[in-house]
Enzyme design. Structure first.
Site, PDB file in Angstrom:
ATOM      1  N   ARG A  98       0.858  -1.181   0.000  1.00  0.00           N
ATOM      2  CA  ARG A  98       0.000   0.000   0.000  1.00  0.00           C
ATOM      3  C   ARG A  98       0.894   1.231   0.000  1.00  0.00           C
ATOM      4  NH1 ARG A  98       0.318   2.591   4.841  1.00  0.00           N
ATOM      5  NH2 ARG A  98       0.472   1.428   6.811  1.00  0.00           N
ATOM      6  N   ASN A 100       2.314   4.792   1.483  1.00  0.00           N
ATOM      7  CA  ASN A 100       2.490   5.261   2.852  1.00  0.00           C
ATOM      8  C   ASN A 100       2.619   6.773   2.843  1.00  0.00           C
ATOM      9  OD1 ASN A 100       2.524   4.680   5.616  1.00  0.00           O
ATOM     10  ND2 ASN A 100       4.747   4.710   5.699  1.00  0.00           N
ATOM     11  N   GLU A 119       3.963  -5.454   6.832  1.00  0.00           N
ATOM     12  CA  GLU A 119       5.217  -4.981   7.434  1.00  0.00           C
ATOM     13  C   GLU A 119       6.223  -6.122   7.608  1.00  0.00           C
ATOM     14  OE1 GLU A 119       4.343  -2.714  10.961  1.00  0.00           O
ATOM     15  OE2 GLU A 119       2.697  -1.636  10.001  1.00  0.00           O
ATOM     16  N   ASN A 146       9.057   5.862   4.287  1.00  0.00           N
ATOM     17  CA  ASN A 146       8.525   6.942   5.113  1.00  0.00           C
ATOM     18  C   ASN A 146       9.251   8.244   4.820  1.00  0.00           C
ATOM     19  OD1 ASN A 146       6.489   7.395   7.129  1.00  0.00           O
ATOM     20  ND2 ASN A 146       7.176   5.528   8.160  1.00  0.00           N
ATOM     21  N   ASP A 195       9.764   7.900  11.743  1.00  0.00           N
ATOM     22  CA  ASP A 195       8.523   7.810  10.968  1.00  0.00           C
ATOM     23  C   ASP A 195       8.490   8.982   9.984  1.00  0.00           C
ATOM     24  OD1 ASP A 195       5.630   7.505  10.284  1.00  0.00           O
ATOM     25  OD2 ASP A 195       5.650   6.074  11.926  1.00  0.00           O
TER      26      ASP A 195
END
Length: 291
Positions: A98, A100, A119, A146, A195
């Site tokens: 997917r 991110n 993940e 990320n 992140d």
């Protein structure tokens, strides 16, 4: 530095992707696992929520109105009044990937990564959306991509490999091509992972800390210069907002936390605000002739 305050105790499962829309003076973001788009207007305190047809992972404002949205099923156009319209596939569905995190550079180019939804495997990649509306792969072999973001001069691009705890830097060419990949920063904090991230007007990178109760500020030379603490465990991404772009907003998540952790940190999943001394960069719009 002032203490961050919770401005919306949303209890999001996986709050992510905050962006500031100056024309509305509003913060938009998503809750990936709850299939929701959210809007927060700080001055009035008004909140709105919209249902998505699938896991919605990012929003990028589009010149002419609405947003380009990343969903597990592919890229969509989202408008608050008309909902979601499919634009096209990113990757084959059998990868179980997917999208991110995402960003838009000053040239109006959309950048985003994909990740394995479970993940587990390094099937994720980094993409730039080409002038024809098709994703152009820029890097690969990452489990959780990320933090794509760009320096104020538009010459350095940053991208994070969350599980490897590394933020990479690249030279960003005028044509949108990346080169000279190098390690910019490696996180050396136990039980915390980098992140989402954003770059302020001085070129310093703010990176959220999943599991790390806050965020860090990194100099253009790759040196850790500051750290802020939030009353939430999983901080997912910062965003500059407010009339002067001197408020840092943070999304957070409850995903992966047990009852004991949530009892100790009940504001997990909320949106937080923190006044800062250095402003951020404006939110740019995607400038592509998409359908």
């Amino acid at each position: 530095m002032p203490e961050p305050i919770c401005v919306w105790d949303l209890k999001a499962t996986l709050g992510e992707g905050p962006i500031w829309i100056a024309a509305e003076q509003a913060l938009w973001f998503v809750d990936i696992k709850s299939h929701k788009v959210h809007r927060f207007h700080p001055e009035s305190g008004e909140t709105k929520s919209f249902d998505a047809p699938d896991q919605v992972t990012f929003l990028a404002p589009r010149a002419g109105g609405g947003f380009v949205a990343g969903l597990k099923s592919g890229l969509h156009h989202f408008h608050p009044e008309t909902g979601f319209a499919y634009l096209g596939e990113i990757e084959p569905a059998d990868l179980n990937n997917r999208p991110n995190d995402a960003t838009v550079d000053a040239e109006g180019r959309l950048w985003f990564g994909t990740m394995h939804d479970g993940e587990e495997t390094p099937t994720g990649a980094l993409y730039r959306l080409g002038a024809d509306g098709q994703p152009v792969q820029q890097d690969q072999g990452v489990c959780i991509t990320n933090g794509p973001c760009v320096s104020p001069d538009g010459k350095t691009f940053y991208h994070t490999d969350t599980l490897e705890k590394v933020i990479w830097a690249y030279d960003l060419g005028a044509d949108g091509e990346l080169s000279n990949k190098r390690q910019f920063f490696r996180l050396e904090i136990d039980d915390a992972w980098p992140d989402g991230s954003v770059v302020d007007a001085e070129g310093y990178v703010w990176a959220a800390l999943w599991g790390g109760h806050g965020a860090i500020r990194i100099s253009p030379a790759g040196e850790l210069v500051d750290r802020v603490t939030l009353p939430a465990i999983n901080v997912t991404k910062p965003c500059f907002g407010g009339p002067d772009l001197k408020t840092l907003y943070f999304t957070t998540a409850r995903k992966g936390l047990g009852d004991e952790q949530l009892a100790a940190y009940p504001l997990c999943g909320g949106v937080f605000a923190l006044p800062v001394a250095v402003a951020g960069q404006p939110q740019y719009e995607v400038r592509l002739d998409l359908p």
